[in-house]
Motif scaffolding. Sequence first.
Motif, mmCIF file in Angstrom:
data_model
loop_
_atom_site.group_PDB
_atom_site.id
_atom_site.type_symbol
_atom_site.label_atom_id
_atom_site.label_comp_id
_atom_site.label_asym_id
_atom_site.label_seq_id
_atom_site.Cartn_x
_atom_site.Cartn_y
_atom_site.Cartn_z
ATOM 1 N N UNK A 44 0.829 -1.210 0.000
ATOM 2 C CA UNK A 44 0.000 0.000 0.000
ATOM 3 C C UNK A 44 0.866 1.265 0.000
ATOM 4 N N UNK A 45 1.909 1.278 0.842
ATOM 5 C CA UNK A 45 2.717 2.479 0.988
ATOM 6 C C UNK A 45 3.582 2.755 -0.241
ATOM 7 N N UNK A 46 4.057 1.681 -0.897
ATOM 8 C CA UNK A 46 5.035 1.854 -1.969
ATOM 9 C C UNK A 46 4.411 2.034 -3.349
ATOM 10 N N UNK A 47 3.111 1.716 -3.488
ATOM 11 C CA UNK A 47 2.415 1.881 -4.776
ATOM 12 C C UNK A 47 3.265 1.319 -5.922
ATOM 13 N N UNK A 48 3.253 0.027 -6.067
ATOM 14 C CA UNK A 48 4.205 -0.665 -6.935
ATOM 15 C C UNK A 48 3.751 -0.847 -8.378
ATOM 16 N N UNK A 49 2.593 -0.316 -8.751
ATOM 17 C CA UNK A 49 2.062 -0.583 -10.085
ATOM 18 C C UNK A 49 3.048 -0.279 -11.211
ATOM 19 N N UNK A 50 3.692 0.872 -11.135
ATOM 20 C CA UNK A 50 4.598 1.274 -12.208
ATOM 21 C C UNK A 50 5.775 0.312 -12.315
ATOM 22 N N UNK A 51 6.344 -0.086 -11.192
ATOM 23 C CA UNK A 51 7.458 -1.030 -11.201
ATOM 24 C C UNK A 51 7.028 -2.391 -11.739
ATOM 25 N N UNK A 52 5.825 -2.822 -11.341
ATOM 26 C CA UNK A 52 5.314 -4.113 -11.818
ATOM 27 C C UNK A 52 5.112 -4.088 -13.326
ATOM 28 N N UNK A 53 4.568 -2.983 -13.814
ATOM 29 C CA UNK A 53 4.266 -2.898 -15.249
ATOM 30 C C UNK A 53 5.532 -2.891 -16.099
ATOM 31 N N UNK A 54 6.633 -2.370 -15.564
ATOM 32 C CA UNK A 54 7.905 -2.390 -16.297
ATOM 33 C C UNK A 54 8.273 -3.826 -16.662
ATOM 34 N N UNK A 55 8.045 -4.751 -15.749
ATOM 35 C CA UNK A 55 8.296 -6.173 -16.033
ATOM 36 C C UNK A 55 7.181 -6.769 -16.884
ATOM 37 N N UNK A 56 5.938 -6.456 -16.513
ATOM 38 C CA UNK A 56 4.793 -7.096 -17.149
ATOM 39 C C UNK A 56 4.735 -6.851 -18.645
ATOM 40 N N UNK A 57 5.069 -5.649 -19.084
ATOM 41 C CA UNK A 57 4.967 -5.328 -20.500
ATOM 42 C C UNK A 57 5.954 -6.132 -21.355
ATOM 43 N N UNK A 58 6.945 -6.761 -20.719
ATOM 44 C CA UNK A 58 7.878 -7.611 -21.455
ATOM 45 C C UNK A 58 7.250 -8.953 -21.824
ATOM 46 N N UNK A 59 6.252 -9.367 -21.044
ATOM 47 C CA UNK A 59 5.687 -10.704 -21.208
ATOM 48 C C UNK A 59 4.245 -10.726 -21.711
ATOM 49 N N UNK A 60 3.480 -9.685 -21.423
ATOM 50 C CA UNK A 60 2.038 -9.743 -21.677
ATOM 51 C C UNK A 60 1.529 -8.441 -22.287
ATOM 52 N N UNK A 61 0.265 -8.467 -22.720
ATOM 53 C CA UNK A 61 -0.332 -7.311 -23.393
ATOM 54 C C UNK A 61 -1.616 -6.856 -22.705
ATOM 55 N N UNK A 62 -1.683 -7.032 -21.409
ATOM 56 C CA UNK A 62 -2.850 -6.543 -20.665
ATOM 57 C C UNK A 62 -2.386 -5.542 -19.611
ATOM 58 N N UNK A 63 -3.325 -4.762 -19.120
ATOM 59 C CA UNK A 63 -3.051 -3.753 -18.104
ATOM 60 C C UNK A 63 -3.796 -4.142 -16.823
ATOM 61 N N UNK A 64 -3.499 -3.471 -15.725
ATOM 62 C CA UNK A 64 -4.120 -3.828 -14.450
ATOM 63 C C UNK A 64 -4.208 -2.596 -13.548
ATOM 64 N N UNK A 65 -5.024 -2.714 -12.515
ATOM 65 C CA UNK A 65 -5.113 -1.682 -11.493
ATOM 66 C C UNK A 65 -5.364 -2.356 -10.154
ATOM 67 N N UNK A 66 -4.603 -1.940 -9.130
ATOM 68 C CA UNK A 66 -4.737 -2.522 -7.796
ATOM 69 C C UNK A 66 -5.583 -1.603 -6.928
ATOM 70 N N UNK A 67 -6.615 -2.168 -6.307
ATOM 71 C CA UNK A 67 -7.460 -1.444 -5.361
ATOM 72 C C UNK A 67 -6.990 -1.821 -3.956
ATOM 73 N N UNK A 68 -6.317 -0.897 -3.265
ATOM 74 C CA UNK A 68 -5.734 -1.207 -1.961
ATOM 75 C C UNK A 68 -6.767 -1.165 -0.834
ATOM 76 N N UNK A 69 -7.935 -0.618 -1.088
ATOM 77 C CA UNK A 69 -8.995 -0.636 -0.084
ATOM 78 C C UNK A 69 -9.675 -2.002 -0.042
ATOM 79 N N UNK A 70 -9.945 -2.543 -1.228
ATOM 80 C CA UNK A 70 -10.612 -3.842 -1.322
ATOM 81 C C UNK A 70 -9.614 -4.991 -1.482
#
Length: 262
Positions: free
Chosen positions: A53-79
Amino acid sequence: MAFKDKGKQLASSDTLYFTAFTEDLFYWDNDLDNDRDRTLKINSKSNFFNGFRELALEEKIFVYLERYAEFDFKIDYEKWQVVFRKGIKNPKYKPNTDEPEYIVQDNIKISRGEENIFIWCIFLVICELTIDGDEAYNWVKYIYIDDPISSLDDNNAIAVASDLVKTLIKGIGKVKIIISSHHNLFFNVICNELKKNNHKRYFLHKNGTDGHTLRATDDTPFFHHVALLSELKHAAESNKISTYHFNMLRSTLEKTATFFWF
């Protein structure tokens, strides 16, 4: 499991794991009532997500993810859930009309292979944080990785191995890392990429009904091929055949066919 049981004897956790249990920290809500809002749930109670929650890792995760896949994502830290979306070809598209050729499909359920890749990318980011000494993961002394390439094709297996080695090299002298795998290609890529770095390689050899022996492979990482053939020869001569022998035979035939470009 033996490694994990050993760790349980300590007062607190000291190992970051990537195993089938790690993948089970994520589970699907398929919205069976409406068949519309499909989300991947996160078990937030695990130490695995200490700094999420504190580090908000989406951008770092996507740097790796875009090498392997063609979908996007969003993390809801409340739910504590993840939603996915992907660009698809618009079925209503026609040339010379206002309809776009591609549209974004929201709340999709990704495939099992894509899910594994997504979780693996999260793990790589957490490994980076651990190696960089982030406070949220300063409890980690060991990283144990067990077969991160299940459900992946060979191209992705090679890419995952290559990215993992870069992380391993960064962690030298900072954290001890153990990798176990039954995937020959993945094992070979790891060995080749780490040639210039100090590491140890072992093969778990089955001694019939007498259990297993851990053997060093030294400069011959494909010793396990010889071991497979030896085991199959012994089974044929003794006429004592078990189910796992058929898996060995299939693996040997597939690798032989690949070698001869069949």
